[in-house]
Design a protein around this motif. Structure first.
Motif, PDB file in Angstrom:
ATOM      1  N   VAL A  70      -9.365  -5.466   4.347  1.00  0.00           N
ATOM      2  CA  VAL A  70      -9.911  -5.845   3.202  1.00  0.00           C
ATOM      3  C   VAL A  70      -9.844  -4.865   2.157  1.00  0.00           C
ATOM      4  CG1 VAL A  70     -11.682  -7.358   4.539  1.00  0.00           C
ATOM      5  CG2 VAL A  70     -12.196  -4.976   4.299  1.00  0.00           C
ATOM      6  N   GLU A  71      -9.898  -3.689   2.699  1.00  0.00           N
ATOM      7  CA  GLU A  71      -9.844  -2.441   1.295  1.00  0.00           C
ATOM      8  C   GLU A  71      -8.629  -2.763   0.496  1.00  0.00           C
ATOM      9  OE1 GLU A  71     -10.701   1.064   3.555  1.00  0.00           O
ATOM     10  OE2 GLU A  71     -12.763   0.874   2.862  1.00  0.00           O
ATOM     11  N   ARG A  72      -7.529  -2.762   1.337  1.00  0.00           N
ATOM     12  CA  ARG A  72      -6.188  -3.073   0.687  1.00  0.00           C
ATOM     13  C   ARG A  72      -6.343  -4.233  -0.377  1.00  0.00           C
ATOM     14  NH1 ARG A  72      -4.134  -2.051   5.876  1.00  0.00           N
ATOM     15  NH2 ARG A  72      -3.357  -4.413   5.816  1.00  0.00           N
ATOM     16  N   VAL A  73      -6.758  -5.290   0.103  1.00  0.00           N
ATOM     17  CA  VAL A  73      -6.808  -6.637  -0.482  1.00  0.00           C
ATOM     18  C   VAL A  73      -7.680  -6.289  -1.794  1.00  0.00           C
ATOM     19  CG1 VAL A  73      -7.404  -9.184  -0.594  1.00  0.00           C
ATOM     20  CG2 VAL A  73      -6.036  -8.402   1.364  1.00  0.00           C
ATOM     21  N   LEU A  74      -8.837  -6.005  -1.623  1.00  0.00           N
ATOM     22  CA  LEU A  74      -9.595  -5.708  -2.653  1.00  0.00           C
ATOM     23  C   LEU A  74      -8.925  -4.762  -3.866  1.00  0.00           C
ATOM     24  CD1 LEU A  74     -12.506  -6.168  -4.077  1.00  0.00           C
ATOM     25  CD2 LEU A  74     -13.278  -4.190  -2.657  1.00  0.00           C
ATOM     26  N   HIS A  75      -8.464  -3.778  -3.373  1.00  0.00           N
ATOM     27  CA  HIS A  75      -7.773  -2.843  -4.489  1.00  0.00           C
ATOM     28  C   HIS A  75      -6.782  -3.488  -5.067  1.00  0.00           C
ATOM     29  CE1 HIS A  75      -6.603   0.921  -6.118  1.00  0.00           C
ATOM     30  NE2 HIS A  75      -5.470   0.740  -5.671  1.00  0.00           N
ATOM     31  N   ASP A  76      -5.926  -4.288  -4.574  1.00  0.00           N
ATOM     32  CA  ASP A  76      -4.960  -4.873  -5.057  1.00  0.00           C
ATOM     33  C   ASP A  76      -5.594  -5.979  -6.251  1.00  0.00           C
ATOM     34  OD1 ASP A  76      -2.965  -3.911  -3.692  1.00  0.00           O
ATOM     35  OD2 ASP A  76      -2.595  -5.465  -2.204  1.00  0.00           O
ATOM     36  N   TRP A  77      -6.794  -6.781  -5.857  1.00  0.00           N
ATOM     37  CA  TRP A  77      -7.372  -7.540  -6.900  1.00  0.00           C
ATOM     38  C   TRP A  77      -7.759  -6.585  -7.964  1.00  0.00           C
ATOM     39  CZ3 TRP A  77     -11.762  -7.980  -9.446  1.00  0.00           C
ATOM     40  CH2 TRP A  77     -12.098  -9.325  -9.753  1.00  0.00           C
ATOM     41  N   LEU A  78      -8.374  -5.435  -7.809  1.00  0.00           N
ATOM     42  CA  LEU A  78      -8.894  -4.415  -8.851  1.00  0.00           C
ATOM     43  C   LEU A  78      -7.897  -4.199  -9.822  1.00  0.00           C
ATOM     44  CD1 LEU A  78     -11.636  -2.759  -6.703  1.00  0.00           C
ATOM     45  CD2 LEU A  78     -12.127  -4.331  -8.760  1.00  0.00           C
ATOM     46  N   LEU A  79      -6.666  -3.657  -9.225  1.00  0.00           N
ATOM     47  CA  LEU A  79      -5.474  -3.242 -10.076  1.00  0.00           C
ATOM     48  C   LEU A  79      -5.097  -4.393 -11.047  1.00  0.00           C
ATOM     49  CD1 LEU A  79      -2.999  -1.779  -7.048  1.00  0.00           C
ATOM     50  CD2 LEU A  79      -4.016  -0.712  -9.111  1.00  0.00           C
ATOM     51  N   GLN A  80      -5.259  -5.695 -10.467  1.00  0.00           N
ATOM     52  CA  GLN A  80      -4.804  -7.095 -11.371  1.00  0.00           C
ATOM     53  C   GLN A  80      -6.044  -6.972 -12.682  1.00  0.00           C
ATOM     54  OE1 GLN A  80      -3.616 -10.274  -9.514  1.00  0.00           O
ATOM     55  NE2 GLN A  80      -3.326 -11.570 -11.139  1.00  0.00           N
ATOM     56  N   HIS A  81      -7.261  -7.186 -12.074  1.00  0.00           N
ATOM     57  CA  HIS A  81      -8.214  -7.650 -12.891  1.00  0.00           C
ATOM     58  C   HIS A  81      -9.196  -6.856 -13.527  1.00  0.00           C
ATOM     59  CE1 HIS A  81      -7.434 -11.725 -11.663  1.00  0.00           C
ATOM     60  NE2 HIS A  81      -7.381 -11.409 -10.411  1.00  0.00           N
ATOM     61  N   CYS A  82      -9.305  -5.316 -12.817  1.00  0.00           N
ATOM     62  CA  CYS A  82     -10.112  -4.319 -13.296  1.00  0.00           C
ATOM     63  C   CYS A  82      -9.304  -3.157 -13.177  1.00  0.00           C
ATOM     64  CB  CYS A  82     -11.581  -4.288 -12.543  1.00  0.00           C
ATOM     65  SG  CYS A  82     -12.543  -5.727 -12.696  1.00  0.00           S
ATOM     66  N   PRO A  83      -8.245  -2.837 -13.913  1.00  0.00           N
ATOM     67  CA  PRO A  83      -7.633  -1.860 -13.675  1.00  0.00           C
ATOM     68  C   PRO A  83      -8.123  -0.315 -13.808  1.00  0.00           C
ATOM     69  CG  PRO A  83      -7.015  -2.910 -15.702  1.00  0.00           C
ATOM     70  CD  PRO A  83      -7.675  -3.766 -14.976  1.00  0.00           C
ATOM     71  N   ARG A  84      -9.021  -0.284 -14.614  1.00  0.00           N
ATOM     72  CA  ARG A  84      -9.891   1.044 -14.925  1.00  0.00           C
ATOM     73  C   ARG A  84     -10.520   1.129 -13.711  1.00  0.00           C
ATOM     74  NH1 ARG A  84     -12.059   0.212 -20.758  1.00  0.00           N
ATOM     75  NH2 ARG A  84     -12.498  -2.179 -19.850  1.00  0.00           N
ATOM     76  N   THR A  85     -11.309   0.349 -12.927  1.00  0.00           N
ATOM     77  CA  THR A  85     -11.772   0.576 -11.688  1.00  0.00           C
ATOM     78  C   THR A  85     -10.850   0.756 -10.479  1.00  0.00           C
ATOM     79  OG1 THR A  85     -13.689  -1.087 -12.327  1.00  0.00           O
ATOM     80  CG2 THR A  85     -13.278  -0.545 -10.134  1.00  0.00           C
ATOM     81  N   ALA A  86      -9.762   0.253 -10.580  1.00  0.00           N
ATOM     82  CA  ALA A  86      -8.763   0.572  -9.526  1.00  0.00           C
ATOM     83  C   ALA A  86      -8.349   2.063  -9.636  1.00  0.00           C
ATOM     84  CB  ALA A  86      -7.550  -0.483  -9.555  1.00  0.00           C
ATOM     85  N   GLU A  87      -8.179   2.426 -10.857  1.00  0.00           N
ATOM     86  CA  GLU A  87      -7.507   3.912 -11.269  1.00  0.00           C
ATOM     87  C   GLU A  87      -8.620   4.885 -10.558  1.00  0.00           C
ATOM     88  OE1 GLU A  87      -5.793   6.398 -14.880  1.00  0.00           O
ATOM     89  OE2 GLU A  87      -6.511   4.414 -15.220  1.00  0.00           O
ATOM     90  N   GLN A  88      -9.786   4.653 -11.180  1.00  0.00           N
ATOM     91  CA  GLN A  88     -10.824   5.654 -10.890  1.00  0.00           C
ATOM     92  C   GLN A  88     -11.409   5.624  -9.408  1.00  0.00           C
ATOM     93  OE1 GLN A  88     -13.898   5.986 -13.911  1.00  0.00           O
ATOM     94  NE2 GLN A  88     -15.154   7.107 -12.596  1.00  0.00           N
ATOM     95  N   PHE A  89     -11.286   4.327  -8.620  1.00  0.00           N
ATOM     96  CA  PHE A  89     -11.771   4.250  -7.551  1.00  0.00           C
ATOM     97  C   PHE A  89     -10.641   3.534  -6.306  1.00  0.00           C
ATOM     98  CE2 PHE A  89     -15.758   4.309 -10.000  1.00  0.00           C
ATOM     99  CZ  PHE A  89     -16.329   5.531  -9.415  1.00  0.00           C
ATOM    100  N   PRO A  90      -9.691   4.416  -6.186  1.00  0.00           N
ATOM    101  CA  PRO A  90      -8.627   4.140  -5.152  1.00  0.00           C
ATOM    102  C   PRO A  90      -9.506   4.068  -4.014  1.00  0.00           C
ATOM    103  CG  PRO A  90      -8.423   6.207  -5.707  1.00  0.00           C
ATOM    104  CD  PRO A  90      -9.284   5.521  -6.651  1.00  0.00           C
ATOM    105  N   ILE A  91      -8.777   3.362  -3.089  1.00  0.00           N
ATOM    106  CA  ILE A  91      -9.373   2.857  -1.514  1.00  0.00           C
ATOM    107  C   ILE A  91     -10.548   4.071  -1.136  1.00  0.00           C
ATOM    108  CG2 ILE A  91      -8.965   2.558   1.008  1.00  0.00           C
ATOM    109  CD1 ILE A  91      -6.528   0.726   0.005  1.00  0.00           C
ATOM    110  N   GLU A  92      -9.977   5.507  -1.029  1.00  0.00           N
ATOM    111  CA  GLU A  92     -10.749   6.289  -0.485  1.00  0.00           C
ATOM    112  C   GLU A  92     -12.078   6.402  -1.374  1.00  0.00           C
ATOM    113  OE1 GLU A  92     -10.816   8.123   2.313  1.00  0.00           O
ATOM    114  OE2 GLU A  92      -8.960   7.122   3.019  1.00  0.00           O
ATOM    115  N   ALA A  93     -11.898   6.722  -2.551  1.00  0.00           N
ATOM    116  CA  ALA A  93     -13.107   6.916  -3.511  1.00  0.00           C
ATOM    117  C   ALA A  93     -13.858   5.844  -3.539  1.00  0.00           C
ATOM    118  CB  ALA A  93     -12.285   7.134  -5.018  1.00  0.00           C
TER     119      ALA A  93
END
Length: 238
Positions: A26-49
């Motif tokens: 679920v963490e990988r799938v959510l991160h992939d979604w964030l990369l597409q739709h909320c890239p700033r969130t994905a950049e600042q909060f990768p899976i570990e963060a």
């Protein structure tokens, strides 16, 4: 050991299916979604963060310790706000997470065992997690599902076990609770006055001296075998 069982309450995660693969996926799938739709969130909060932020929110909100869904939502909103993304995206992000969370892979024995158990006695699910039996597709085996979120208090509190017994209209001593967790399931059920069954798939050693499960099996299928045997007519006097 044989005793009367008029209903069974079942834990879900790590009893019917392993949770670890779900948690990682679920963490990988959510991160992939964030990369597409909320890239700033994905950049600042990768899976570990993102995981660290979620744990911080959990610490801040002990009043929501029973509600993993709300804690996940608050974590997403916080991450989006801190990153400069629109927190209105949190609903769609959560739905992406939740759909994947409910994509489970059952233990090999679970589905057939569920069908056998449900044919004998009413089943009810008691879980601290946020799995949805309707989404998963096995709700037809259960009389109802009672989660910590709906009840307001998680296992091992006696109240959630008693609430399930009340809904079943069966006394606690005639209800068997089945689960993998020593403290949440077995000790919790015992202290609430229910019978208990430990599903010990990994062959762990029981740690307590004064409290023991009424039953212990390595699979749910073995419990179904026990229940079948318990419902066989007694022909010894024939």
């Amino acid at each position: 050991m044989h005793f009367q069982v008029r209903a069974i309450t079942l834990d879900l995660d790590d009893t019917l299916w392993p949770f670890a693969p779900i948690g990682a996926r679920v963490e990988r799938v959510l991160h992939d979604w964030l990369l597409q739709h909320c890239p700033r969130t994905a950049e600042q909060f990768p899976i570990e963060a993102m995981r660290a932020l979620r744990e911080a929110v959990y610490v801040e909100r002990p009043d929501l310790s029973h509600d993993f869904s709300q804690l996940r939502m608050l974590s997403l909103i916080r991450a989006m706000e801190l990153s400069g993304d629109d927190p209105a995206h949190a609903d769609a992000a959560f739905e992406t997470f939740y759909a994947e969370r409910n994509r489970v892979e059952f233990y090999p024995d679970s589905l057939a065992a569920l069908e056998r158990l449900a044919a004998r006695v009413p089943l009810a699910a008691i879980s601290n997690g946020n799995a949805d039996l309707a989404r998963i597709g096995v709700h037809h085996h259960f009389a109802f599902q009672l989660g910590a979120r709906e009840h307001g208090t998680p296992k091992p509190a006696a109240s959630i076990f008693h609430a399930a017994c009340t809904q079943l209209a069966i006394a606690p001593g005639e209800v068997l609770h089945v689960g993998d967790d020593i403290e949440m399931d077995v000790v919790g059920a015992h202290r609430a006055g229910l019978r208990s069954c430990w599903i010990n798939r990994e062959g762990h050693t029981w740690p307590h001296e004064l409290i023991r499960p009424d039953l212990e099996f390595t699979t749910l299928a073995a419990l179904a075998d026990w229940l079948d045997a318990a419902h066989q007519p007694d022909t010894a006097a024939a």
